[in-house]
Design an enzyme around this catalytic site. Structure first.
Site, PDB file in Angstrom:
ATOM      1  N   SER A   1      70.862 -53.314  79.741  1.00  0.00           N
ATOM      2  CA  SER A   1      71.773 -53.373  78.868  1.00  0.00           C
ATOM      3  C   SER A   1      72.362 -54.815  78.566  1.00  0.00           C
ATOM      4  O   SER A   1      72.251 -55.593  79.521  1.00  0.00           O
ATOM      5  CB  SER A   1      72.967 -52.598  78.920  1.00  0.00           C
ATOM      6  OG  SER A   1      72.606 -51.082  78.982  1.00  0.00           O
TER       7      SER A   1
HETATM    8  C1  LIG Z   1      70.270 -48.521  78.420  1.00  0.00           C
HETATM    9  S1  LIG Z   1      69.488 -47.613  79.990  1.00  0.00           S
HETATM   10  C2  LIG Z   1      70.629 -47.897  81.031  1.00  0.00           C
HETATM   11  C3  LIG Z   1      70.839 -49.485  81.598  1.00  0.00           C
HETATM   12  C4  LIG Z   1      71.085 -49.472  83.320  1.00  0.00           C
HETATM   13  N1  LIG Z   1      72.343 -49.043  83.353  1.00  0.00           N
HETATM   14  C5  LIG Z   1      70.788 -50.727  83.690  1.00  0.00           C
HETATM   15  O1  LIG Z   1      71.805 -51.199  84.198  1.00  0.00           O
HETATM   16  O2  LIG Z   1      69.880 -51.300  83.665  1.00  0.00           O
HETATM   17  C6  LIG Z   1      69.382 -45.998  79.610  1.00  0.00           C
HETATM   18  C7  LIG Z   1      68.676 -45.122  80.642  1.00  0.00           C
HETATM   19  O3  LIG Z   1      69.251 -43.841  80.440  1.00  0.00           O
HETATM   20  C8  LIG Z   1      68.106 -42.987  80.926  1.00  0.00           C
HETATM   21  N2  LIG Z   1      68.536 -41.773  80.211  1.00  0.00           N
HETATM   22  C9  LIG Z   1      68.133 -41.038  79.202  1.00  0.00           C
HETATM   23  N3  LIG Z   1      68.503 -39.933  79.177  1.00  0.00           N
HETATM   24  C10 LIG Z   1      68.818 -39.481  80.292  1.00  0.00           C
HETATM   25  C11 LIG Z   1      69.227 -38.390  80.917  1.00  0.00           C
HETATM   26  N4  LIG Z   1      69.454 -37.084  80.198  1.00  0.00           N
HETATM   27  N5  LIG Z   1      69.801 -38.304  82.372  1.00  0.00           N
HETATM   28  C12 LIG Z   1      69.861 -39.511  82.829  1.00  0.00           C
HETATM   29  N6  LIG Z   1      69.291 -40.655  82.493  1.00  0.00           N
HETATM   30  C13 LIG Z   1      68.948 -40.692  81.157  1.00  0.00           C
HETATM   31  C14 LIG Z   1      66.956 -43.730  80.447  1.00  0.00           C
HETATM   32  O4  LIG Z   1      65.766 -43.302  81.074  1.00  0.00           O
HETATM   33  C15 LIG Z   1      67.450 -45.291  80.380  1.00  0.00           C
HETATM   34  O5  LIG Z   1      66.937 -45.596  81.750  1.00  0.00           O
END
Ligand SMILES: C[S@@+](CC[C@H](N)C(=O)[O-])C[C@H]1O[C@@H](n2cnc3c(N)ncnc32)[C@H](O)[C@@H]1O
Length: 411
Positions: free
Chosen positions: A70
């Protein structure tokens, strides 16, 4: 190439910039940004890119980003909203690269607990590798659908989603410790708001702070309804609140005419943030019949497309008020000088036979926003309660599957 020392300097520079711009406000968050090198969570990404204040997409499916590190300023804003303290237990949903989990682990210290979930096995492995290369051992990364939380580790002092949600799931509320805080990017009438909710034990969630944000949306059991409606005209679509049925054919037929525009007098002088999080959000909260009109590709370059208020990359978007016989949209005035850097004068463009009346109504509501002191997302107070619960009136009521929200501007 050893980028270790330069990476440390870059991490410090990024932290200093975020302190200067007041995105970072606390010593704990500043210290975490200084000591957790972002580039180690973005292997293969050039150092300058790893330390720019931009999100870096790390996974695509069919050309759409499904994971990213992010944007640093957003991460800082949310860490401040989360208000983490040493020794706390945290659940993160959306491990991604593991960077945010590492920052949180630094803040809660060795006596705290950070569990981070991602729905994607490959991303979990990558996050584990990144954490190991940064020497962070206080984070447990698990592959699971975060919609269900992680009951085995509950209760948590903090639950944070770094992925956009359409609802507040009961599992998360149940797994929160008494007095705990849940922070999530929540879709509210077409805008995504990072809302930090406190659970003081009265059965309600009370917002402690609200900020605007733009996150990738949840996959799996918590994926919300699709709110983008293809108008069947190349490049044109509409994003509407879930509570209303947009009459797709009425919008399409109204759009086939160029419409007529009137300047908004006096000019409210709107910037991009006003359209997304200020007047746009205000209009959508005032009436679920307000929608976002989007133009991409050739549609964005058409005469109507170029007049839409906000440009995102090559796309254009604006807010519009719909009715049975047309709609009225916030646009830039054709009479503007068009010189780069000039503030585009604001106008309202009416489409369809009902458009002029809706245009007059839209102008009245823009005046209402100005008279209210031009509130933005950060001026909102939100209460959430299980569906069917009575909530104090006076705010916009937004119904989700699991909760209802009352949203009002803070007095
Ligand atoms: C914007 S990224 C997160 C960034 C992360 N916190 C970092 O520091 O790099 C969003 C993440 O949410 C995950 N995601 C999407 N749906 C999800 C779910 N139902 N449960 C867990 N993770 C999920 C995606 O695979 C993705 O890796």
């Amino acid at each position: 190439m050893d980028t270790g020392a330069r990476g440390d300097t870059e991490a410090e520079r990024l932290a200093d910039d975020l302190v200067r711009s007041a995105r970072i406000r606390s010593t704990a968050v500043a210290e975490a940004f200084r000591t957790v090198p972002r580039h180690l969570f973005l292997p293969g990404v050039p150092l300058a890119e790893a330390y720019a204040d931009e999100a870096v997409a790390t996974q695509f499916v069919d050309g759409v980003a499904t994971s990213s590190a992010s944007q640093p300023s957003m991460v800082a804003i949310m860490l401040e909203q989360l208000g983490l303290r040493r020794g706390q237990r945290v659940l993160e949903i959306g491990a991604g690269t593991g960077w945010n989990a590492a920052l949180m682990s630094r803040i809660v210290g060795p006596e705290g607990v950070v569990i981070s979930l991602d729905i994607d096995e490959e991303l979990v492995s990558r996050a584990e590798r990144n954490l190991a290369s940064a020497g962070v051992d206080g984070v447990t990364v698990l592959c699971a659908d975060g919609a269900l939380g992680h009951p085995d580790g509950a209760p948590y002092d903090r639950i944070v989603l770094t992925v956009g949600s359409w609802d507040v799931r009961p599992e998360w509320i149940e797994q929160l410790a008494p007095g705990g805080r849940i922070l999530l990017p929540l879709t509210v009438r077409g805008s995504q708001l990072a809302i930090a909710f406190d659970a003081p034990g009265d059965g309600l969630l009370h917002s402690a702070s609200v900020r605007s944000c733009a996150f990738i949306r949840l996959r799996g059991a918590g994926a919300g309804p699709e709110v983008t409606i293809d108008l069947g005209l190349p490049g044109w679509s509409v994003q509407a609140a879930e509570e209303v049925e947009v009459d797709r054919d009425a919008v399409r037929s109204a759009l086939s005419e160029p419409g007529r525009s009137w300047p908004v007098v006096p000019d409210p002088g709107l910037g991009e943030a006003d359209v997304w999080d200020g007047v746009g959000l205000w209009l959508a909260l005032g009436d679920p019949a307000v929608f976002r009109l989007l133009a991409t590709g050739e549609a964005a370059g058409s005469p109507v497309g170029t007049s839409l208020f906000v440009g995102r990359h090559r796309d254009r978007v604006t807010v519009a008020l719909g009715g049975p016989d047309g709609f009225a949209a916030l646009v830039t005035d054709d009479a503007g000088s068009g010189r780069p850097g000039d503030h585009a004068p604001v106008a309202v463009r009416a489409f369809g036979s009902g458009g002029p009346e809706l245009a007059a109504e839209l102008m009245r509501r823009i005046d209402g926003w100005t008279d209210a002191g031009r509130p933005h997302a950060s001026d909102l107070a939100v209460l959430a309660a299980p569906r069917g619960t009575e909530l104090p009136g006076g705010g916009a009521m937004v119904e989700k599957e699991h909760v209802r929200l009352s949203v009002r501007t803070r007095g």
